[in-house]
Write a protein that holds these residues in place. Structure first.
Motif, PDB file in Angstrom:
ATOM      1  N   ILE A   1     -13.573 -80.819-109.977  1.00 38.87           N
ATOM      2  CA  ILE A   1     -13.125 -79.438-109.813  1.00 38.87           C
ATOM      3  C   ILE A   1     -13.909 -78.475-110.691  1.00 38.87           C
ATOM      4  CG2 ILE A   1     -10.822 -80.068-109.053  1.00 38.87           C
ATOM      5  CD1 ILE A   1      -9.857 -79.507-111.895  1.00 38.87           C
ATOM      6  N   PHE A   2     -14.940 -78.951-111.346  1.00 36.67           N
ATOM      7  CA  PHE A   2     -15.775 -78.143-112.241  1.00 36.67           C
ATOM      8  C   PHE A   2     -17.175 -78.083-111.648  1.00 36.67           C
ATOM      9  CE2 PHE A   2     -16.985 -76.247-116.095  1.00 36.67           C
ATOM     10  CZ  PHE A   2     -18.140 -76.829-116.558  1.00 36.67           C
TER      11      PHE A   2
ATOM     12  N   VAL B   1     -24.380 -70.566-112.784  1.00 39.44           N
ATOM     13  CA  VAL B   1     -23.076 -70.181-112.253  1.00 39.44           C
ATOM     14  C   VAL B   1     -22.106 -71.332-112.502  1.00 39.44           C
ATOM     15  CG1 VAL B   1     -21.799 -69.509-110.187  1.00 39.44           C
ATOM     16  CG2 VAL B   1     -24.166 -68.757-110.476  1.00 39.44           C
ATOM     17  N   VAL B   2     -20.998 -71.020-113.175  1.00 44.43           N
ATOM     18  CA  VAL B   2     -19.990 -72.008-113.519  1.00 44.43           C
ATOM     19  C   VAL B   2     -18.671 -71.552-112.916  1.00 44.43           C
ATOM     20  CG1 VAL B   2     -18.829 -73.207-115.418  1.00 44.43           C
ATOM     21  CG2 VAL B   2     -21.168 -72.397-115.706  1.00 44.43           C
ATOM     22  N   SER B   3     -17.981 -72.474-112.211  1.00 39.32           N
ATOM     23  CA  SER B   3     -16.700 -72.086-111.616  1.00 39.32           C
ATOM     24  C   SER B   3     -15.741 -73.260-111.538  1.00 39.32           C
ATOM     25  CB  SER B   3     -16.915 -71.488-110.228  1.00 39.32           C
ATOM     26  OG  SER B   3     -17.461 -72.443-109.365  1.00 39.32           O
TER      27      SER B   3
ATOM     28  N   GLU C   1     -10.557 -71.755-117.917  1.00 41.88           N
ATOM     29  CA  GLU C   1     -10.033 -70.643-118.703  1.00 41.88           C
ATOM     30  C   GLU C   1     -11.165 -69.804-119.308  1.00 41.88           C
ATOM     31  OE1 GLU C   1      -7.215 -72.296-121.504  1.00 41.88           O
ATOM     32  OE2 GLU C   1      -6.712 -73.823-120.020  1.00 41.88           O
ATOM     33  N   GLU C   2     -12.223 -70.478-119.764  1.00 40.88           N
ATOM     34  CA  GLU C   2     -13.373 -69.774-120.328  1.00 40.88           C
ATOM     35  C   GLU C   2     -14.598 -70.669-120.298  1.00 40.88           C
ATOM     36  OE1 GLU C   2     -12.350 -68.808-124.403  1.00 40.88           O
ATOM     37  OE2 GLU C   2     -13.318 -70.621-125.111  1.00 40.88           O
ATOM     38  N   ALA C   3     -15.764 -70.043-120.393  1.00 45.17           N
ATOM     39  CA  ALA C   3     -17.033 -70.770-120.466  1.00 45.17           C
ATOM     40  C   ALA C   3     -17.897 -70.090-121.521  1.00 45.17           C
ATOM     41  CB  ALA C   3     -17.737 -70.775-119.118  1.00 45.17           C
TER      42      ALA C   3
ATOM     43  N   PHE D   1     -14.627 -67.925-113.159  1.00 45.68           N
ATOM     44  CA  PHE D   1     -16.013 -67.789-112.697  1.00 45.68           C
ATOM     45  C   PHE D   1     -16.841 -67.182-113.819  1.00 45.68           C
ATOM     46  CE2 PHE D   1     -19.424 -65.403-110.638  1.00 45.68           C
ATOM     47  CZ  PHE D   1     -19.944 -66.358-109.780  1.00 45.68           C
ATOM     48  N   ALA D   2     -18.018 -67.742-114.085  1.00 43.48           N
ATOM     49  CA  ALA D   2     -18.899 -67.220-115.127  1.00 43.48           C
ATOM     50  C   ALA D   2     -20.348 -67.312-114.668  1.00 43.48           C
ATOM     51  CB  ALA D   2     -18.718 -68.004-116.417  1.00 43.48           C
TER      52      ALA D   2
END
Length: 90
Positions: free
Chosen positions: A25-26, A36-38, A43-45, A62-63
């Motif tokens: 799920i990561f 791109v991280v989602s 909660e945070e990246a 999303f980051a």
């Protein structure tokens, strides 16, 4: 005593299965020079240099991080636990 050892081994197996499920799920992807991280449970990246200097911190599911060539360390808090990835951009 044997019962206790068996119980610990079984619990360790559940922990490994949970960790594998979290990785599903990561999502970490590249789009040109943007990382791109989602994750629905993120909660945070945070992205750090390999020397440990914080470059950017994003909150939410999303980051995006614009990166130059080099090596980085990604930390993401997903479902209450921190997941770490080594990122290399060539």
């Amino acid at each position: 005593m044997l019962y206790f050892v068996s119980l610990v081994a079984i619990l360790a197996g559940f922990t490994s299965a949970d960790a594998a499920k979290r990785n599903d799920i990561f999502t970490v992807r590249f789009r040109e020079n943007t990382l791109v991280v989602s994750s629905e449970q993120m909660e945070e990246a945070r992205i750090y240099t390999m020397q440990g200097r914080l470059l950017q911190k994003e909150r939410g599911t999303f980051a995006q991080f614009e990166l130059e060539r080099g090596e980085y360390r990604l930390f993401a808090k997903v479902s209450g636990e921190t997941v770490t990835r080594r990122i290399e951009l060539r």
